[in-house]
Design an enzyme around this catalytic site. Structure first.
Site, short mmCIF file in Angstrom:
data_model
loop_
_atom_site.label_atom_id
_atom_site.label_comp_id
_atom_site.label_asym_id
_atom_site.label_seq_id
_atom_site.Cartn_x
_atom_site.Cartn_y
_atom_site.Cartn_z
N GLU A 34 35.35 74.66 3.88
CA GLU A 34 35.71 74.54 2.56
C GLU A 34 35.19 73.26 1.83
O GLU A 34 34.79 73.30 0.65
CB GLU A 34 37.33 74.21 2.62
CG GLU A 34 37.97 73.66 0.92
CD GLU A 34 38.96 72.41 1.35
OE1 GLU A 34 38.50 71.55 0.69
OE2 GLU A 34 40.00 72.52 2.17
N GLU A 59 29.76 66.41 6.33
CA GLU A 59 31.15 66.83 5.97
C GLU A 59 32.10 67.19 7.06
O GLU A 59 33.43 67.02 7.10
CB GLU A 59 31.19 68.13 5.19
CG GLU A 59 30.37 68.16 3.88
CD GLU A 59 31.11 66.94 2.91
OE1 GLU A 59 32.33 66.85 3.07
OE2 GLU A 59 30.29 66.53 2.22
#
Length: 1114
Positions: free
Chosen positions: A199, A274
Site C-alpha cells: 500500500e 517503505e
C-alpha cells in the site's frame, strides 16, 4: 493554518454519534486499519478528542495542542458501533473532525424516486439511459444492475468489465465532492505486512509517472478533498476525492497507474525504504533496521490497546486471514523477501480482483472511458477465486488468552491489568436486518454513558475505562468485544462475571422504553442527517458498500437503510423491544461458545526486552557477515540515502498532471453571516441549507475563571452532561437528549489572538436538532447549564479515572500532540492554559485529583459550582445559529426564552493568566519503541510580520524537506511543521520516529534548505495551489457556520482573509529565501520536547550533555 486548542467533554448523545459507527464511523482497534493519512484543513476548527490512523504517507497537520492526527477513518456500515477511542466530531483538523447532507443531491439521469428502477417515464431520461448503455458497450462494460438509492438521492449502476471481470459501481448525483476508489482483496498468509508495505510502495512512482513519489507531488499541488490509502485485514483501498473535475481526473489517473503499473515491483530500494532494510553507515557501527512500515508498526506495538486489539482478532480467527497481522508484526516484517513482495502484487493487484467506485456529479461515460484505458490492457485472471476469504468455524468451547504489554514501573502494577471478552457472532455474514438490529442492540448496551452495560462496568469500580469495540461488522464475520482497563489482578474474574451477569439480566428483563426511544431517535437522526464531517460522503458510502461487495454480496444493500429501519421500528412497536433484542443476546452472545477472554498483563521489562532481542538478532546478522559483506551493506545504505535525498529530474516532475493558477478561484468562499442582537446578546446567524437541521453554539467567556479552577474545566463540561438534575438522574437526562435532539456537547475552546496578550477562552455548548425540535434543544441546553447538580461523588471519580486513562493512552499513541502542547505551554499563555487542560500538567492534576475526590469532595463540588456561577451569564454569552432562513426565524423566540432564563449578574472581572512553563528542553519518558520529536519557537518574537506566504512556505517545508529527510530517509512515519498564525508559534514535529537527535538536526537545517532552494515556476505554482486547497477545504453547512463563529471570536475579518489569500497567490521564491532567517529563530531560540523511551533520552544526553531534562510520565 488557523489552529486553536480545544478540549472537550462529549455529551451522552453526541458522544454516541461520534464515537460509534453509524453510516459514518470512526474505527476501533478491531478493524486494524492502516492508512496513508493526510488532510489539511486550513480553516479554524475544533475536535472532541482526536483519533489517529495508522499508515504510511502523511501525518495530518495537527490541530492545536489538543490533538491527534485527524481521523481519516473510513466509515463502516450505517449501524451504530462503539469505539473505545472517544472521538469525534464536528469540524476540523481531522482530525477530528465537519459534516454532510444528501438532501440536496439529485439523480442526474433518473427522475423517479423508487428504490429500484431501471427505466424512466421521461423521454429525456430514456435517452440518457440509452446513451449510458451505448457508452458502456463502447468501452467494454456490461451493465449488471441499475438502482435509484433514495437514501442518498443517487443513481447507482453496477458494471462488469467484459474482458477482465472487474466490477465497477458508478454512482451519479449532484454532489460536487467527487470520489474515486479502487479496492483489491489482499488476504495475507503471515504477519510480514506485505499488504501494508505494498500500500505504501505502489504510490512511489509508476509507468506514466516515473518519479520517486507522485503522491507527494499530488499533495503539493492538488485541490483534493481526500487523498489516502487504507490497508484492512483482508483488503486494500485507494480512494481520492476532489470538487474540481480536472483535478479529480488527474488524481484518478495517477492512482490507476500506480496500482496497476508501479515501479516498486522492479525497484528493491522502494521495498527497502517503505518496508524494511538493514542499515549500516559504517562497518564499525552496529546494524539497525529501518523502514517506514517497520517503524510505524513498532509504534503500534508499543500501545496496549493496539496490542489487545491484535491479540483479540488473531485469537478469534485462528484459521483464516484474520489470524495474522496485515499491517505487519515488527518481529516478523524482517523475514519478508522482495520476491514475495513482487509476487503478491502480481497476483492480487489485478482487475479481476478489483472493485472500483465512482461517485459525484461528473460524467458517468467519462468514468468508463478512463477505466477502459487501463482495464483493456489485462486478460482475465482466476485470482478472484483465490482471494476469497474463508470463514472461521465457530469454537465448541470458550478459552482464555494472556498477553503482556509494555508498562512503566511506577505505581501499582497489580492495578494495571486489562481484560476483554470477545465473541465471534456468526460463522457467516449476517443479513442486513439482523445486522441493523444488532447495531441498535450495541447502541443500547454501550452507545452512551447511560447505556446499562457501559454504566454498570464503569460504576463497578473494577476498572478505569472501557476497552473493546462493541459490535464490529466490517470483516466477513461480525464480532462483539467488551472489557475494562486499569483492573486489579485479583478482579479479572469479577469483570468477566459482571459482563456475563449484566448481559443475562438485560436479556431477561429487557431495556427501558425511554432508552429504546432515545437510541432509535439518535440513530435515525444520524442516518437522515448523514453528517460525515470532513470525510467525503461518497467515500463513506463506498466503504459501506465495500463492506459487503468485497465478499461477493450485494453492494447496493448497505446503501439502503430505509426499509430495514422501518421494519425494525414496526417490529419493536408490535412485539416490544424485549422480544426483538433478547433473542439476539441469547443467540449471539450468552449461548455462543466462540468466546475468547483476553487478559493483558503489565510488564515493565517488555519494552527493553524487545529492544534487546532485536539487538541480539542484528548482532548475529553482523557476526555472520564478512568484511566484504559489511562494506557492501554500508555502500548499499549510502546508495539508498543518496537516492532518497536526490530530487527528481524536472522532466519526471512535469509528468504528474497538475492544475494551473488560472484554475484557482481568486475570491475566497463566502459564508453568509448576519450579526444581530437580542437584549444585548450577540446572535450570529448563517442562512444555509441544512436539510431541516438546526445547529447552534452557545458560547460563554471563561476569562474570569480563577487560575486554580482551569484544570477542572474539562471535568466540569463532562459533569454537565453526565450528572443528573434535581428531577432527573443522569440516565434520564441522557435519554431525554437522545429522544429530542441530535446531540449536545460541551467543551472549552482556547486560542491565542494575534496582536493580543490575552487569549481567546470560552466554553462552548454545541447542539443540533431537527427544525421542529428547536424549543427542545434550547430547553435542554438550559437544563444542562443550570439544573445539573454536582453531587455525585462516585460518578465524578469515574470521570477522573477515565480522563487519566485517555491521557495515558494519548501519550503512547499521539506523543507528537503531547509534545506540541508542552512546547506551546512554554511559549504562550493560550498554550499554557491548554496544557493545563489536556497535557502532561493535566495528567499530573488528574492523578492528584483522583486521591482528593475521596478526601475533599465538598471542596471539589463547590469548585464546580463556582465555575458555573462565573461562566453561565447572559452578559457573557454569544449564540451562533446555522440553519435555513425559516428555521432561523422560528428559533428566535426559543433563543429569547433561553436568554431570559440565564442569570443576569454583572460579569466577573477578567483574570490575567500570565502562566508559562519554564523554557527548558524536556524528554517525556514512557515505555515506547519510537519517538515523537518536537522543536518550536515564536517567530513573532523575532520580528516577523505575518504574510500569507508563510502558509505556502510551511506547507512546502513539510512536503519536501521534512518529508524527504525525516520520513523517507529517516524512517519516521511522519514529519511536518506547523505555523499558528494566531500565536506566532512555528513548530516542527515527528511521529513514530526511530531517531531523536538526528531529527532535531534536520529541523535546524531548514533555514539552509530554504536559502539554497532553487524552485521553478511550476513548483511554485503547485505550492500555491496546494495551499489554496487547504484554505478552501470542503465544508458542510454546519462546519461553515462553526468556522465563521471561530473567526468572529478570533477577530479574523473578511478583509484580512482576502488580503492573506492575495498574499498566498502572489508568493514568490524571494519570500522563501527571506523566510530562512525567520526559521533560524527556531533553530537558535527554540524549545525542544520529545516523547521518548528512558533509554533514548539517556542516550541523547550522553551524546549531547544536558540536552534534555528527563521527566518520567508513565
Amino acid at each position: 493554518m488557523e489552529r486553536a486548542a480545544v478540549l472537550c467533554s462529549m455529551s451522552s448523545s453526541l458522544s454516541s454519534i461520534a464515537s460509534r459507527r453509524f453510516l459514518h464511523s470512526t474505527r476501533s482497534a478491531r478493524s486494524r486499519l492502516h492508512s496513508l493519512s493526510y488532510s489539511s484543513a486550513a480553516q479554524p476548527t475544533h475536535t472532541h478528542t482526536h483519533t489517529h490512523t495508522y499508515g504510511h504517507h502523511r501525518l495530518i497537520r495537527k490541530p492545536r495542542s489538543s490533538g491527534k492526527p485527524r481521523p481519516l477513518r473510513p466509515q463502516g456500515s450505517f449501524l451504530v458501533r462503539h469505539s473505545h477511542y472517544k472521538p469525534l466530531t464536528c469540524a476540523t483538523l481531522h482530525r477530528p473532525h465537519p459534516q454532510l447532507h444528501f438532501a440536496s443531491t439529485r439523480c442526474l439521469a433518473v427522475a423517479s424516486s423508487s428504490s429500484s428502477h431501471t427505466s424512466s417515464s421521461s423521454s429525456s431520461s430514456s435517452e440518457n439511459e440509452n446513451r449510458y448503455e451505448d457508452a458502456a458497450d463502447k468501452y467494454g462494460f456490461e451493465r449488471v444492475s441499475r438502482q435509484f438509492i433514495p437514501e442518498c438521492k443517487s443513481t447507482a449502476v453496477l458494471y462488469k468489465h467484459k474482458k477482465t471481470g472487474a466490477q465497477v459501481m458508478s454512482v451519479s448525483n449532484d454532489d460536487e465532492n467527487k470520489v474515486f476508489g479502487i479496492v483489491f482483496r489482499t488476504p495475507p498468509k503471515d504477519s510480514t505486512g506485505i499488504p501494508h508495505i505494498l500500500e505504501h510502495s505502489v504510490l512511489c512512482g509508476s509507468r506514466k509517472y516515473p518519479l520517486k513519489e507522485p503522491f507527494v507531488e499530488l499533495l503539493k499541488g492538488s485541490l483534493n478533498t481526500f487523498l489516502n490509502a487504507f490497508t484492512y485485514p483482508d483488503r486494500t483501498c485507494y480512494p481520492v476525492a476532489s470538487t474540481n473535475t480536472k483535478d479529480f481526473y488527474n488524481l484518478v489517473d495517477v492512482y490507476l497507474d500506480a496500482v496497476f503499473f508501479p515501479k516498486c515491483v522492479e525497484d528493491v530500494q522502494t521495498f527497502q525504504q517503505e518496508g524494511w532494510h538493514y542499515e549500516l553507515n559504517d562497518p564499525s557501527e552496529d546494524i539497525s533496521y529501518k523502514g517506514v512500515v517497520f517503524n510505524e508498526m513498532k509504534g503500534v506495538y508499543s500501545q496496549p490497546d493496539n496490542i489487545l486489539g491484535r491479540a483479540t482478532q488473531q485469537a478469534l480467527f485462528p484459521d483464516n486471514a484474520y489470524g495474522v497481522d496485515s499491517g505487519g508484526d515488527p518481529k516478523v516484517i524482517p523475514t519478508l523477501r522482495f520476491e514475495e513482495f513482487k509476487e503478491f502484487h502480481q497476483k492480487f493487484y489485478h482487475p479481476s480482483n478489483a472493485r472500483i467506485w465512482f461517485y459525484g456529479d461528473d460524467d458517468p461515460n467519462e468514468r468508463l472511458r478512463l477505466l477502459s484505458e487501463y482495464l483493456d490492457m489485462f486478460e482475465s485472471s482466476p485470482v478472484s477465486n483465490e482471494s476469497k476469504i474463508v470463514s472461521q468455524k465457530l469454537f465448541s468451547e470458550p478459552f482464555k488468552l494472556i498477553e503482556k504489554y509494555p508498562a512503566g514501573d511506577d505505581g501499582d502494577l497489580k492495578k494495571k491489568h486489562m481484560v476483554c471478552l470477545n465473541w465471534l457472532l456468526s460463522d457467516k455474514p449476517l443479513d442486513l436486518e439482523t445486522e441493523l438490529t444488532l447495531g441498535f442492540l450495541d447502541h443500547l448496551l454501550l452507545g452512551t454513558p447511560a447505556s446499562p452495560l457501559r454504566k454498570i462496568l464503569l460504576e463497578s469500580g473494577l476498572g478505569e475505562a472501557i476497552v473493546g469495540g462493541g459490535v464490529e461488522d466490517e470483516l466477513l464475520q461480525p464480532q462483539f468485544s467488551i472489557g475494562l482497563k486499569g483492573v486489579s489482578e485479583g478482579d479479572i474474574q469479577k469483570v468477566e462475571e459482571l459482563v456475563m451477569s449484566t448481559l443475562k439480566k438485560l436479556s431477561d428483563e429487557g431495556f427501558d422504553s425511554d432508552a429504546v426511544e432515545a437510541s432509535m431517535n439518535t440513530i435515525e437522526f444520524s442516518l437522515r442527517e448523514n453528517n460525515t464531517g470532513s470525510f467525503p460522503r461518497g467515500l463513506s458510502l463506498m466503504l459501506r458498500s465495500i463492506g459487503k461487495w468485497i465478499y461477493d454480496l450485494d453492494p447496493f444493500e448497505p446503501l439502503k437503510y430505509e426499509r430495514p429501519l422501518m421494519k425494525l421500528k414496526a417490529r419493536i412497536a408490535e412485539e416490544g423491544s424485549k422480544a426483538v433484542f433478547s433473542p439476539l443476546l441469547e443467540q449471539y452472545i450468552l449461548n455462543n461458545t466462540h468466546r475468547v477472554t483476553v487478559e493483558m498483563q503489565p510488564d515493565p521489562a517488555k519494552a527493553s526486552r524487545d529492544e534487546e532481542e532485536e539487538k541480539e538478532v542484528l548482532a548475529k546478522v553482523k557476526a555472520s557477515m564478512t568484511e566484504e559483506d559489511l562494506a557492501e551493506l554500508a555502500r548499499a545504505t549510502q546508495e539508498l540515502q543518496l537516492k532518497q535525498e536526490t530530487p527528481d529530474p524536472p522532466e519526471a516532475l512535469r509528468s504528474v498532471p497538475s492544475l494551473s493558477l488560472s484554475d484557482i478561484p481568486k475570491k475566497q468562499i463566502h459564508i453568509p453571516t448576519e450579526i444581530g442582537d437580542i437584549d444585548g446578546v450577540k446572535i450570529l446567524q448563517h442562512d444555509l441549507f441544512t436539510n431541516d437541521v438546526i445547529y447552534t453554539e452557545v458560547v460563554f467567556d471563561m476569562s474570569s475563571l480563577k487560575l486554580e479552577l482551569l484544570p477542572l474545566v474539562p471535568l466540569f463540561c463532562q459533569s454537565l452532561l453526565e450528572m443528573g438534575t434535581k428531577d432527573m438522574n443522569f440516565v434520564q437526562l441522557n435519554q431525554l437528549i437522545g429522544r429530542k435532539t441530535g446531540g449536545i456537547s460541551v467543551y472549552p475552546y482556547i486560542s491565542s489572538v494575534r496582536g493580543k496578550e490575552e487569549p481567546c477562552s470560552h466554553v462552548i455548548v454545541r447542539g443540533k436538532a431537527m427544525g421542529g425540535r428547536s424549543e427542545d434543544l434550547f430547553d435542554l441546553i438550559n437544563r444542562i447549564l443550570q439544573e445539573v447538580q454536582f453531587t455525585d461523588q462516585q460518578r465524578f471519580k469515574q470521570f477522573v479515572s477515565q480522563s487519566k486513562a485517555r491521557m495515558e493512552n494519548r501519550l503512547r499513541g499521539s506523543g507528537h500532540s503531547v509534545a506540541a502542547a508542552r512546547m506551546d505551554a512554554k511559549l504562550n499563555v493560550a498554550g499554557w492554559i491548554s496544557e493545563q487542560m489536556g497535557g502532561i500538567s493535566y495528567l499530573d492534576f488528574l492523578r492528584d485529583l483522583e486521591k482528593k475526590v475521596d478526601q475533599d469532595w465538598a471542596q471539589i463540588s463547590s469548585s464546580l459550582e463556582e465555575i458555573r456561577r462565573i461562566l453561565v451569564s447572559r452578559k457573557q454569552c454569544l449564540i451562533n445559529v446555522t440553519a435555513d432562513g425559516k428555521n432561523i426565524t422560528n428559533s428566535e423566540k426559543y433563543i429569547c426564552k433561553f436568554l431570559d432564563l440565564l442569570p443576569n449578574q454583572t460579569p466577573y472581572q477578567s483574570n490575567s493568566w500570565n502562566g508559562k512553563l519554564p523554557a527548558e528542553n524536556e524528554a517525556i519518558a514512557i515505555p515506547t519503541q519510537v519517538n515523537y520529536v518536537g522543536k518550536a519557537a515564536n517567530i513573532y518574537d523575532a520580528g516577523y510580520q505575518l504574510k500569507g506566504s508563510a502558509y505556502v512556505i510551511s506547507r512546502y517545508i513539510s512536503n519536501t524537506w521534512l518529508w524527504d529527510r525525516v520520513r523517507v530517509s529517516g524512517g519516521a512515519y511522519g514529519g511536518f511543521c506547523d505555523f499558528d498564525s494566531h500565536s506566532g508559534v512555528f513548530s516542527f514535529l515527528s511521529y513514530r520516529d526511530p531517531n531523536l537527535l538526528k531529527t532535531l538536526d534536520i529541523y535546524d537545517g531548514t533555514g539552509d534548505f530554504l536559502r539554497s532552494l532553487d524552485m521553478d515556476s511550476d513548483a511554485l505554482a503547485k505550492a500555491i495551489i496546494g495551499t489554496i486547497g487547504d484554505i478552501d477545504a470542503y465544508q458542510l453547512p454546519d462546519a461553515k457556520g462553526y468556522s465563521s463563529l471561530l473567526r468572529y471570536l478570533l477577530g479574523v475579518t473578511e478583509e484580512e482573509r482576502e488580503r492573506r489569500r492575495e498574499e498566498v497567490l502572489s508568493t514568490s521564491l524571494r519570500d522563501f529565501k527571506e523566510f530562512a532567517d525567520v526559521i533560524d529563530h527556531v533553530k537558535d531560540k527554540g524549545v525542544m520536547v520529545a516523547v521518548t523511551s528512558p533509554e533514548d533520552a539517556d542516550s541523547a544526553n550522553k551524546d549531547r550533555p544536558c540536552c534534555f531534562h528527563v521527566r518520567k510520565a508513565i
